[in-house]
Each structure stands twice: as structure tokens, then as C-alpha cells.
Scaffold this motif. Structure first.
Motif, PDB file in Angstrom:
ATOM      1  N   TYR A 182       4.771  85.930  39.484  1.00 32.29           N
ATOM      2  CA  TYR A 182       3.856  86.095  38.426  1.00 32.29           C
ATOM      3  C   TYR A 182       3.632  87.575  38.030  1.00 32.29           C
ATOM      4  CZ  TYR A 182       2.734  81.170  39.218  1.00 32.29           C
ATOM      5  OH  TYR A 182       2.993  79.808  38.908  1.00 32.29           O
ATOM      6  N   ASN A 183       4.331  87.888  36.971  1.00 32.81           N
ATOM      7  CA  ASN A 183       4.163  89.478  36.499  1.00 32.81           C
ATOM      8  C   ASN A 183       3.205  89.695  35.726  1.00 32.81           C
ATOM      9  OD1 ASN A 183       5.445  87.566  34.829  1.00 32.81           O
ATOM     10  ND2 ASN A 183       7.101  88.993  34.410  1.00 32.81           N
ATOM     11  N   PHE A 184       2.435  88.998  35.268  1.00 33.57           N
ATOM     12  CA  PHE A 184       1.304  89.439  34.434  1.00 33.57           C
ATOM     13  C   PHE A 184      -0.029  88.972  34.782  1.00 33.57           C
ATOM     14  CE2 PHE A 184       4.608  89.971  31.456  1.00 33.57           C
ATOM     15  CZ  PHE A 184       4.277  90.840  30.792  1.00 33.57           C
ATOM     16  N   LEU A 186       0.317  85.060  34.562  1.00 34.61           N
ATOM     17  CA  LEU A 186       1.310  84.467  33.916  1.00 34.61           C
ATOM     18  C   LEU A 186       2.682  84.871  34.446  1.00 34.61           C
ATOM     19  CD1 LEU A 186       2.967  83.374  31.102  1.00 34.61           C
ATOM     20  CD2 LEU A 186       2.354  85.858  30.340  1.00 34.61           C
ATOM     21  N   SER A 187       3.445  83.749  34.505  1.00 32.48           N
ATOM     22  CA  SER A 187       5.011  84.312  34.838  1.00 32.48           C
ATOM     23  C   SER A 187       5.781  83.991  33.787  1.00 32.48           C
ATOM     24  CB  SER A 187       5.524  83.227  36.190  1.00 32.48           C
ATOM     25  OG  SER A 187       6.615  83.377  36.259  1.00 32.48           O
ATOM     26  N   THR A 188       6.444  85.074  33.272  1.00 34.59           N
ATOM     27  CA  THR A 188       7.244  84.775  32.287  1.00 34.59           C
ATOM     28  C   THR A 188       8.607  84.241  32.622  1.00 34.59           C
ATOM     29  OG1 THR A 188       8.204  87.002  32.395  1.00 34.59           O
ATOM     30  CG2 THR A 188       6.270  86.871  30.824  1.00 34.59           C
ATOM     31  N   LYS A 209       7.625  80.453  33.003  1.00 36.89           N
ATOM     32  CA  LYS A 209       6.893  80.028  31.965  1.00 36.89           C
ATOM     33  C   LYS A 209       5.658  79.149  32.341  1.00 36.89           C
ATOM     34  CE  LYS A 209      10.808  80.156  28.844  1.00 36.89           C
ATOM     35  NZ  LYS A 209      11.679  79.522  27.878  1.00 36.89           N
ATOM     36  N   LYS A 210       4.832  79.605  33.337  1.00 34.95           N
ATOM     37  CA  LYS A 210       3.868  79.124  33.758  1.00 34.95           C
ATOM     38  C   LYS A 210       2.614  80.030  33.892  1.00 34.95           C
ATOM     39  CE  LYS A 210       5.582  74.887  34.827  1.00 34.95           C
ATOM     40  NZ  LYS A 210       5.271  73.609  34.394  1.00 34.95           N
ATOM     41  N   ARG A 211       1.446  79.153  33.786  1.00 40.93           N
ATOM     42  CA  ARG A 211       0.241  80.179  34.013  1.00 40.93           C
ATOM     43  C   ARG A 211      -0.667  79.529  35.299  1.00 40.93           C
ATOM     44  NH1 ARG A 211      -0.882  83.421  29.309  1.00 40.93           N
ATOM     45  NH2 ARG A 211       0.695  83.038  27.843  1.00 40.93           N
ATOM     46  N   MET A 212      -1.154  80.219  36.063  1.00 42.42           N
ATOM     47  CA  MET A 212      -2.048  79.756  36.860  1.00 42.42           C
ATOM     48  C   MET A 212      -3.384  80.740  37.357  1.00 42.42           C
ATOM     49  SD  MET A 212      -0.387  81.127  40.618  1.00 42.42           S
ATOM     50  CE  MET A 212      -1.746  80.429  41.577  1.00 42.42           C
TER      51      MET A 212
END
Lengths: 266, 408
Positions: free
Chosen positions: A82-84, A107-109, A112-115
Motif C-alpha cells: 500500500y504505497n500511498f 491506496l495500493s497502485t 488497484k485497491k483502497r483500504m
């Protein structure tokens, strides 16, 4: 006498409530319905305490314990990609349970997932800064402190960001009224002139549309004009410079300069 | 030492007279190139910036607090005042968040119109950025050229909703108006004229010696930095990370239109300038595809959800039940289900997110706006040290920050 109102939450409230209305819930899906999230939660659970995890509207929500926040963030960045850290803030539940709910929006680019990582803290409890993991937390944590008074340790420059440094109270708390408290009302006068000038200057007029009939500071009364700031007079002002029937206006306008309205842009 | 009195407060314990060559200057808050009320406290060694502390908050209006005290529809015009250069993108971001919250599907025609407005506002925003950025750097001519085309785009907005800057042309559940007669023709005209205009800008700037000297290798943001500081939008794509929310997490009809996501590996201001130019072309491409899509749609504009959205005007005027619904929705507001959403859209500045926590009341319990400019301003403290004072203006202008959005 006005009915007593609870001061713990002074925000606007619906004036009509149906006793029998039960608000529906946004469904909370099982984590196992999404492969990627199921694996993430499993990895997280193996190293940290996870209180609750579910998927809401396509995003994973994980409740952790407050003391783990820094370690969980590091784990999310290094192990789960999760780089952002795209958002971070608090929710005020002080009136209900004396707690703040902190959320980190990730956000993980690559996946492509958000948690969303969440936890509860008590009002005076301190949390660790995550600026060492995500530098974007720098200003977000300052804003959180500014708006809610959440105490953060390990931040390199912890001071207010949006409000002035000497502001009283934290504006996004539910106990803070929308129009500001007494300190807010007198802030400029106290700071520039001093407290003793409160009586001389008087309270600020917050209703911009209010018109005081006798106020000659801001309005001039047609036919009752007086010099700026002097007493309003009932007597009509003499206006001997004006001609009978008002000031003549120039009627002869040359036809050439008349404006034309075009149908469309040339 | 500085003399302190009531009219001259002692800010941040800054010492202005030092023994070494370091000088501390206040850049702003009233500075034409600070794009609003940005106060930068710069520590200079000669002309080299050694430390930079951006100070924001001069335009703080407490929008999140206001949102907690407003019903959902009431808050819509307030969102205009965030990124006022491209206000439709804010309206849309908020509308989409509420629609996600109440799980609403919008009619296709409304989607097409929204996308047209979004892409048009992206073009106006980029044109404004180009004009002001070039003016800051010293290219006066480009300002006038870019504002000319921006004016045409604003005319289109004016024809559609009557407003030029603060549109509020997107509603929760759709759009209020259909396109006026002949609007698509004017749009087509605009689409046909724009590429030549963009070529003019590029002709003026691309190989311009001064422009290149001022932009190349200035304001370098490495991919690692961009990730760590939470950059989004063009600031991220300018650092070589291909992430466009329209492409990766498509909303509206972005998965049905064809467009490319320009990415630059240069990581500097010049690369980001090229991206703005390319993105305007992509927006035109999307707009061009939308015109035939519009013709195929049926005329519904607002979603049919009587619990949350008022019925069409005609129905409200003729049907008693719709009138009652409308009255309740206007006076008390809709009551979304209990829960929370975080919805992102790709605004011209970057990732615009709305976090809404609803407790089933007509007022949101918590609304947090993730404004891209806020995060792009915070990165200044890492980018500016090591740059020259003259480049500070370039870097601020290049970051495309708008203060309505930062301070909210």
C-alpha cells in the motif's frame, strides 16, 4: 424558558424525527468475498491484532489497536504494497463514548485497491506519528491536531496549520459551535487592540444583510445625508445644486456606437 | 532583536538579524505568484533556499464544519468555492460520493453531460494553469492567448448553466438541465479550434530558450518522493507513475471512451508542462466521443429515487405525493443509510476525495475533503531546499495549487 440542550454536540440537528424510522445500514461484506483483501487481512492478522475487518462499498475497512498504528503502517507499505497514504483524519465521538476514531485511507497502485485502517483513542491519549513511513502524513496530522486536538508524538513540527497558533479550542469538535465561541468572536480585537477595547469597539455584526436605519457609518440615507459618522438627522437635507426634476442626463447618444447583440460568436 | 508590540507580532520566533549569511524572508502571503494566500518562510543562503516552511490557512472557511451543519444538497454550492478554477470537478466529486453512499445510478444522459462538463473544466483549469504559470515565469503573451480560449470554454459553461466560474451544474442524482439547442455544435466548434491553439502555445514555449532554462531540471520530484508525499494527478504522472483514476478506477462512462494517460519520466517542471498540454488533447478526444454518445441517450436527467431525490418538476406540480416528497426533501433533506464512503475522482489538480460518515441523519456526521492541492503544497518543504529563489516561483506555479482547496 428555553429548553435545556446538551452542549456535547451543538451541531445542526433534524427538527423532525420519526420515532419509528430505523436508518438502513450500508451492507458490510465478508472479507472472503474479495481475494486480494482476504489475503491482506490474513497477513495482517498473523502479525497484529485485528479487531474487525469488512468490506464496505468496495473498500476494505480494518480496525486495529491504537498502539500498533506505526507498525501496521510500515507493514502495509513494505509487505502489502500500500504505497500511498491518501488521507488521514479523525471523527469526534466524544459525546457518545469519549473517544476519537482515527482513520488512515490507503491506496495500493499495484493492486488497484483502497483500504481504510481505523482505531479508537481516548480524548487525551497520544498516538504515534506516521510521518516516518509516509511523509504525506506531515500536514494531515497537523490538521488533525488543529481541528480535533488529537495529540501526536514524534512529529517534527507539530503546530496548528489552518487556524492561527494562538487559537482557542479545536473547531471541528462537536462541542464547538458553527459561529465560533466567545474567543473566536473577539479574536482580532483582543489581538490587535487588547481586551479592554471590547466595550469600545463592540461586537462584530455577523449578519451582513442587516441594515440599521440610523447608522451613518456604513450607509448614506438618500435625502437625509449627513457627514460620515455624525448623528442621523430627521430633517431633509437641502440639495440646492440639484436642478428641478433631478440631474439632467445626456440623451444624445450617437447611433454609431450603439451596441450590437450577435447571435453567435464570430 | 526585533521589537515586539501588539501591532507587530513576533512570528515563529524568526530572527531576522543573524551573524551568518543566512537570511530569512517571508514570501507572501500577499505575493502575485503565490497563487493565493501562501506564506512561505524561506531561509536563504545567498540565493539558494536552504529551508522552506509553507504556511497556509489564510483562506480557511471551515467547509468541513459547514458541511456538518448543512443538508447534503445545501452543501453543493459550497463545493464550488474549493477549486474555483474548475468548480464542476468539485461538485461532481461530492455528488458522486453521496450517490455512492445512497447507492444510486444516474441516467445515461446525465452521465454524458457531466463528463462533458468535467472535461471542459479540465481544459479551462489547464489553460488557466498555463496562463498564470507562464506569466509567473515571464512569458506575457501566452497569458493572453490561453485566456482567449479559456473564455470560449467559459462561454460554453455560461450557455449551459448561466454561470461562468461557480457552476453548481451537477446535482446529486444527475444534472438539472439538458443541453441547450445547438450547444453540441458550439462544443464541436471549440473542439475543432482548440488543437490549433494548443499548437500555438507549444510553438511559443516548447523550444523557447528562456522557458526551457526556467523549467528544465527545476522542481524535481522523484517517484519515491511522489509516493511518500501522497502526490496525485499530474504531479504523480510527471514522476513516471502511470496512475489516472479515470483509467484505473473508472467512474461515469470513462471506461467506454478511448483516451490515453500521458506519463513523463522527466520528473521536472518541463515534463509536467508537457503533460498538461497532452492532457488537454486527451480531454478534447473524450469530448469528441461524447457528442455522438449524447445523441443516443434518452432524455432522463435525474435518477428516480423518491426517497432521496425530488421527482421531476412536472410531476411535483401535478402529483400530490411527489409534492409531499419534494417538500420533505427540501425542508428536511435526504437521510442516507448509516455507513461511510471514501470516493475519489480525478480532478484537474489530482485525486479529489470525499470521505463521508453518515449516521442516518440529514446532516453528514463527518465530511472530510481530500483536496489534492493541500498535499501538493506540503511537498514544497521537500522540493524547495536546494533550489534558487527565482525557481521558487516556477515550482509553486508548476504545482498547480489553488488556495480555495488547500484551506477549504
Amino acid at each position: 424558558m428555553r429548553a435545556y440542550q446538551d452542549k456535547k454536540n451543538v451541531q445542526a440537528k433534524a427538527y423532525y424525527n420519526d420515532r419509528f424510522y430505523v436508518a438502513p445500514q450500508i451492507p458490510k461484506d465478508e472479507v472472503s468475498t474479495d481475494e486480494v483483501f482476504a489475503k491482506d487481512v490474513k497477513d495482517l492478522e498473523s502479525s497484529f491484532f485485528v479487531k474487525e475487518a469488512y468490506i464496505q462499498r468496495g473498500q476494505l475497512v480494518v480496525y486495529i489497536s491504537a498502539k500498533d498504528n506505526l507498525a501496521v503502517m510500515e507493514f502495509l507499505r513494505d509487505k502489502l504494497n500500500y504505497n500511498f497514504l491518501s488521507e488521514l483524519s479523525a471523527i469526534d465521538w466524544l459525546a457518545k463514548s469519549g473517544e476519537f476514531e482515527i482513520f488512515y485511507q490507503m491506496l495500493s497502485t499495484s493492486k488497484k485497491k483502497r483500504m481504510r485502517v481505523k482505531f479508537f483513542i481516548k480524548e487525551k491519549e497520544e498516538i504515534k506519528s506516521v510521518t516516518s513511513i509516509y511523509q504525506s502524513a506531515d500536514w494531515a496530522e497537523r490538521e488533525m491536531y488543529d481541528m480535533f486536538g488529537v495529540r501526536i508524538t514524534g512529529h517534527h513540527y507539530m503546530k496548528r496549520i489552518l487556524m492561527p497558533d494562538d487559537w482557542h479550542d479545536h473547531p471541528l469538535r462537536k462541542t464547538y459551535p458553527l459561529i465560533g465561541d466567545e474567543e473566536a468572536q473577539w479574536y482580532e480585537i483582543d489581538k490587535i487592540f487588547g481586551r479592554e477595547y471590547r466595550d469600545i469597539i463592540g461586537p462584530e455584526e455577523r449578519d451582513g444583510a442587516r441594515i440599521v436605519e440610523k447608522d451613518t457609518h456604513r450607509f448614506s440615507r438618500i435625502k437625509h445625508e449627513v457627514p460620515f459618522g455624525t448623528e442621523y438627522s430627521e430633517k431633509e437635507t437641502e440639495m440646492d445644486y440639484q436642478e428641478e426634476g433631478g440631474i439632467p442626463i445626456v440623451r444624445k447618444l450617437s447611433k454609431k456606437n450603439e451596441p450590437k447583440i450577435l447571435k453567435e460568436r464570430p | 532583536m526585533q521589537k515586539v508590540n501588539k501591532l507587530k507580532p513576533f512570528f515563529e520566533n524568526l530572527v531576522f538579524e543573524r551573524e551568518d549569511n543566512r537570511m530569512i524572508i517571508n514570501f507572501g502571503p500577499q505575493h502575485p505568484s503565490s497563487h493565493g494566500q501562501l506564506r512561505l518562510i524561506l531561509e536563504l543562503d545567498g540565493e539558494l533556499v536552504t529551508k522552506a516552511i509553507p504556511d497556509v490557512g489564510y483562506l480557511h472557511r471551515g467547509m468541513e464544519k459547514m458541511a456538518e451543519n448543512m443538508i447534503y444538497n445545501e452543501f453543493m454550492p459550497t463545493t464550488d468555492r474549493m477549486d474555483y478554477i474548475a468548480s464542476t470537478s468539485n461538485n461532481y466529486g461530492f455528488a458522486l460520493a453521496v450517490e455512492k453512499l445512497i447507492d444510486l445510478d444516474v441516467p445515461r444522459r446525465a452521465k454524458v453531460i457531466r463528463m462533458m462538463l468535467l472535461e471542459l473544466s479540465r481544459i479551462t483549469s489547464h489553460l488557466f494553469w498555463l496562463a498564470c504559470h507562464a506569466l509567473d515565469v515571464g512569458a506575457m503573451t501566452i497569458f493572453l492567448y490561453a485566456f482567449r480560449e479559456r473564455e470560449y470554454a467559459m462561454d460554453l459553461f455560461e450557455d449551459y448553466c448561466g454561470a461562468r466560474l461557480t457552476h453548481s451544474a451537477v446535482r446529486i442524482g444527475g444534472v438539472p438541465l439538458d443541453l441547450p439547442k445547438g450547444w453540441t455544435n458550439s462544443l464541436m466548434k471549440f473542439i475543432n479550434e482548440m488543437p490549433a491553439a494548443i499548437e500555438t502555445y507549444e510553438g511559443l514555449l516548447d523550444k523557447n530558450r528562456i522557458w526551457k532554462m526556467r523549467l528544465e531540471d527545476v522542481g524535481v520530484i522523484t517517484p519515491e518522493m511522489a509516493q511518500s508525499w501522497g502526490c496525485s494527478g499530474l504531479m504523480l504522472r510527471g514522476s513516471g507513475i502511470a496512475w489516472d483514476i479515470r483509467k484505473e478506477e473508472p467512474y461515469e462512462l470513462y471506461d467506454e471512451v478511448e483516451f490515453d494517460v500521458p506519463v513523463s519520466d522527466r520528473c521536472d517542471a518541463y515534463g509536467r508542462y508537457k503533460l498538461h498540454m497532452k492532457e488537454m488533447r486527451e480531454s478534447l478526444k473524450i469530448l469528441k466521443q461524447l457528442i455522438p454518445m449524447y445523441a443516443e441517450t434518452t432524455p432522463e436527467l435525474m435518477a428516480n429515487a423518491p426517497k432521496y431525490i425530488s421527482a421531476p418538476k412536472e410531476q411535483v406540480m401535478t402529483q400530490n405525493y411527489s409534492l409531499m416528497q419534494h417538500f420533505v426533501l427540501v425542508t428536511q433533506g435526504m437521510r442516507p443509510p448509516v455507513g461511510e464512503v471514501y470516493v475519489v475522482t480525478e480532478s484537474p489538480k489530482g485525486e479529489l476525495g470525499f470521505y463521508i460518515n453518515s449516521q442516518g441523519d440529514p446532516y453528514p456526521y463527518r465530511l472530510k475533503v481530500r483536496a489534492p492541492s493541500f498535499w501538493h503544497t506540503s511537498i514544497l518543504q521537500a522540493v524547495l531546499p536546494g533550489q534558487y529563489l527565482a525557481d521558487v516561483v516556477t515550482i509553486i506555479g508548476n504545482a498547480n495549487i489553488v488556495f480555495g482547496e488547500i484551506d477549504r
